[in-house]
Design an enzyme around this catalytic site. Structure first.
Site, short mmCIF file in Angstrom:
data_model
loop_
_atom_site.label_atom_id
_atom_site.label_comp_id
_atom_site.label_asym_id
_atom_site.label_seq_id
_atom_site.Cartn_x
_atom_site.Cartn_y
_atom_site.Cartn_z
N GLU A 70 0.87 -1.19 0.00
CA GLU A 70 0.00 0.00 0.00
C GLU A 70 0.90 1.23 0.00
O GLU A 70 0.91 2.04 0.93
CB GLU A 70 -0.92 0.00 1.22
CG GLU A 70 -2.00 1.08 1.17
CD GLU A 70 -2.83 1.17 2.44
OE1 GLU A 70 -3.80 1.95 2.45
OE2 GLU A 70 -2.52 0.47 3.42
N HIS A 103 -4.37 -4.62 -0.35
CA HIS A 103 -4.08 -3.51 -1.25
C HIS A 103 -3.17 -3.93 -2.41
O HIS A 103 -3.57 -3.89 -3.56
CB HIS A 103 -3.49 -2.29 -0.52
CG HIS A 103 -4.45 -1.64 0.40
ND1 HIS A 103 -5.52 -0.89 -0.03
CD2 HIS A 103 -4.53 -1.65 1.76
CE1 HIS A 103 -6.21 -0.45 1.01
NE2 HIS A 103 -5.64 -0.91 2.11
#
Length: 506
Positions: free
Chosen positions: A355, A380
Site C-alpha cells: 500500500e 491492497h
C-alpha cells in the site's frame, strides 16, 4: 461456470502471426486479428465466463450505460471521490451495482463500517457522553457515570448534553463533530489534503476521535449491528473484518479483555444472522499497529494464536495495520511471525502489503515478505506491478489481492482510477477481490462505490457482466471459509445472482 469453446493456444497464434509477418503479407489476415482480439478478451477477469441469455441482455444494457458514462465530460473515476460521489450516486450503473449480489467484503476495518451521521445522531446523544478538544484541533469522547479525569493534551471535558443545551444551533455542533469523524469534505480535497502525510495524519485522527465512542460496550454492540446492516442492505452477504479487538469499557470505567470483545462480535453476528438468515456471517482478522516493538508483536501473536484456538469458527487470522511507510516492515518482525509455524499452530496471515508508491525501500519489500510468510491474501497490493516475482508468485499460489479503489485514491496513491495498477491485474485475470477498506472514513457505505470504480474506472469498456460475476465469486473463493462453507456460500450467492439478473434484465 461453463467453459467457453476451446481456442488456439497463445503460442500457436503467435507462430501463425510470425509466419504471416515473415511471409511479407502487406495486410495481415483479418481472421488472425480477430483471433488475437478474442484471445486477449478471454484473458481478462470473467473472460471465459459463459453467460446465459438473461445475462447477455443485462450485459448489453450495462455496456450501453458504460459507453454513455465514459463519454461524459465529468467522468467520475477520473475525479477525486469526494467530488465524484454525488455523480456516482446518480449513475444508472451504480443503481444496478447496488442491487447486485456482491458476495463478500474481505477487507473492512471494524471502526469505519458505519456512516458517521448515524454515529452522531445515535451515539453522541446518549446520556453520560463527554467530549474534549485536543491541542491538534481534533476531539475525543468518553462515556462516564462521573466527571472524567482530565486528559493530557485536551481541554476540560464537557458533557455533550449540557453543551448542546447551551448551543444556539445544535446542527452546527453535530456537523462539526461529523467533520472530525471522516475525511470527507465539501471543499477541494486536493487543497485540504495536499500530501500523503497530511491525509494519513487526519485519517488516524478520525479513528482516535471515534475510539471513545465505539469502545463503550453498549455502543460497540449497536455499532457493529448497524455496520452489518449497512453492508447487508448493499447486498453483501459475508464479511471478513480486521479488528484491533479493543478493550471495551463500561460506564463505571471498568474494562474487558479481548476475549470479551471477540465474544461480543460473535453474539452480535449470531443475532444478525438470526434476523437475516440469508446473511452468511462474519469472520475476524486480529490486528495490531505496525508501529509496535518486537516485544509487543510477540505478545499479540501469542494472543492471536490463543484466540484462534478458542474461536476457530470466527477467527480467520492475523494482520498488521497502519501506514506502511511509517511502521516497521514485515521482515523486522520475522521472529514473532514465525512462532505459529514453529509451534505447529495454524494462524493464517492476511498482510497489508504494497500500500505504497515508494520504490526500493524496506517497506517496498513487504510484498515479497508477505508471500514468504505464506499470507493468505495481500491487502491492497498497490505496488505489485513493480514486483514481477511477487506478482508471479501470488498468481501461481492463488494469493488474491484485496483491491480497495476508493481508499487508494483518497489516500493519494492514484489520482485517476483508470491508471490504477488493478487495471492490468483485471486484464490478466489475476486473483483479486474488490473491497472498501474504511468506507465511513471516505463518506461511502458498503461496497457498491468500490465496485463502481472498479467496473467503470480501471475495468474500462472491456470489463463486462462476466467480470462482475467473476469478482463476486472470487470474494467467496478467496475467503477464509472452509471449502465446504465456500460451496454453501456460493450456492446461496448463485440463487441471489440469478434472481438479480432476471429482475434487472427484464
Amino acid at each position: 461456470m461453463a467453459a467457453s469453446p476451446q481456442r488456439p493456444p497463445v503460442a500457436v497464434l503467435l507462430l501463425v502471426l510470425l509466419s504471416c509477418l515473415t511471409g511479407g503479407l502487406s495486410i495481415p489476415d483479418p481472421r488472425l486479428r480477430e483471433a488475437l482480439i478474442r484471445l486477449e478478451d478471454s484473458m481478462q477477469a470473467g473472460g471465459k465466463m459463459e453467460l446465459t441469455d438473461a445475462e447477455k441482455r443485462l450485459d448489453a444494457l450495462l455496456l450501453k450505460m458504460k459507453q454513455e458514462e465514459t463519454a461524459r465530460a465529468d467522468f467520475p473515476p477520473a475525479m477525486h471521490f469526494f467530488k465524484a460521489r454525488d455523480l456516482i450516486r446518480a449513475s444508472p450503473i451504480f443503481s444496478v451495482l447496488q442491487k447486485m449480489p456482491k458476495g463478500g467484503a474481505l477487507h473492512v476495518h471494524d471502526l469505519s463500517m458505519v456512516d458517521v451521521e448515524w454515529v452522531v445522531k445515535n451515539v453522541t446523544y446518549r446520556p453520560h457522553c463527554y467530549m474534549c478538544f485536543t491541542d491538534n484541533r481534533s476531539i475525543r469522547f468518553i462515556f462516564s457515570s462521573q466527571w472524567p479525569k482530565p486528559r493530557p493534551g485536551c481541554s476540560p471535558w464537557a458533557l455533550l448534553e449540557a453543551l448542546r443545551a447551551k448551543t444556539k444551533n445544535a446542527t452546527d455542533l453535530d456537523n462539526s463533530i461529523m467533520n472530525n469523524l471522516t475525511l470527507f469534505t465539501d471543499q477541494d480535497p486536493e487543497v485540504v489534503y495536499p500530501s500523503q502525510d497530511v491525509v494519513w495524519d487526519r485519517f488516524e485522527q478520525t479513528f482516535q476521535a471515534l475510539w471513545g465512542l465505539v469502545t463503550y460496550t453498549p455502543v460497540f454492540r449497536d455499532y457493529f449491528y448497524r455496520g452489518l446492516g449497512q453492508f447487508y442492505t448493499d447486498n453483501v452477504m459475508y464479511l471478513e473484518v480486521r479488528s484491533l479487538l479493543p478493550e471495551l469499557y463500561e460506564l463505571d470505567g471498568s474494562t474487558h479483555d479481548k476475549t470479551f470483545t471477540l465474544k461480543s462480535y460473535q453474539d452480535v453476528t449470531e443475532q444478525f444472522t438470526a434476523n437475516y438468515p440469508d446473511f452468511f456471517g462474519v469472520r475476524f482478522i486480529s490486528t495490531v499497529h505496525r508501529g509496535v516493538n518486537m516485544s509487543v508483536m510477540t505478545e499479540v501473536v501469542e494472543e492471536a494464536m490463543k484466540l484462534q484456538k478458542d474461536f476457530p469458527h470466527i477467527m480467520a487470522g492475523f494482520d498488521m495495520v497502519g501506514r506502511e511507510e511509517n511502521g516497521r516492515p514485515l521482515w523486522y518482525f520475522r521472529e514473532a511471525l514465525s512462532l505459529p509455524q514453529e509451534r505447529g499452530i495454524n494462524l493464517p496471515f492476511f498482510f497489508h502489503a504494497g500500500e505504497t508508491d515508494l520504490e526500493g525501500t524496506d517497506v517496498d519489500q513487504n510484498l515479497l515478505d508477505a508471500l514468504l510468510f505464506n499470507t493468505s491474501r495481500i491487502g491492497h497490493g498497490f505496488a505489485l506491478l513493480r514486483h514481477p516475482v511477487a506478482k508471479d508468485l501470488s498468481r501461481k499460489s492463488k494469493v488474491a489481492v484485496e483491491v480497495c479503489p476508493v481508499s487508494n485514491q483518497v489516500m493519494k496513491l492514484v489520482k485517476d482510477l483508470r491508471n490504477h495498477p488493478a487495471a492490468v491485474l483485471m486484464l490478466e485475470n489475476h486473483p483479486l477481490v474488490i473491497s472498501s477498506d474504511d468506507p465511513a472514513a471516505f463518506g461511502a457505505v458498503g461496497l457498491s462505490y468500490d465496485f463502481y470504480e472498479a467496473f467503470v474506472g480501471f475495468g474500462g469498456i472491456k470489463s463486462h457482466l462476466g467480470s462482475l460475476k467473476q469478482l463476486a465469486m472470487n470474494s467467496i473463493r478467496y475467503s477464509s471459509l472452509s471449502p465446504q462453507h465456500q460451496e454453501k456460500a456460493l450456492a446461496l450467492w448463485n440463487t441471489k445472482w440469478n434472481k438479480f439478473v432476471s429482475e434487472i434484465a427484464r
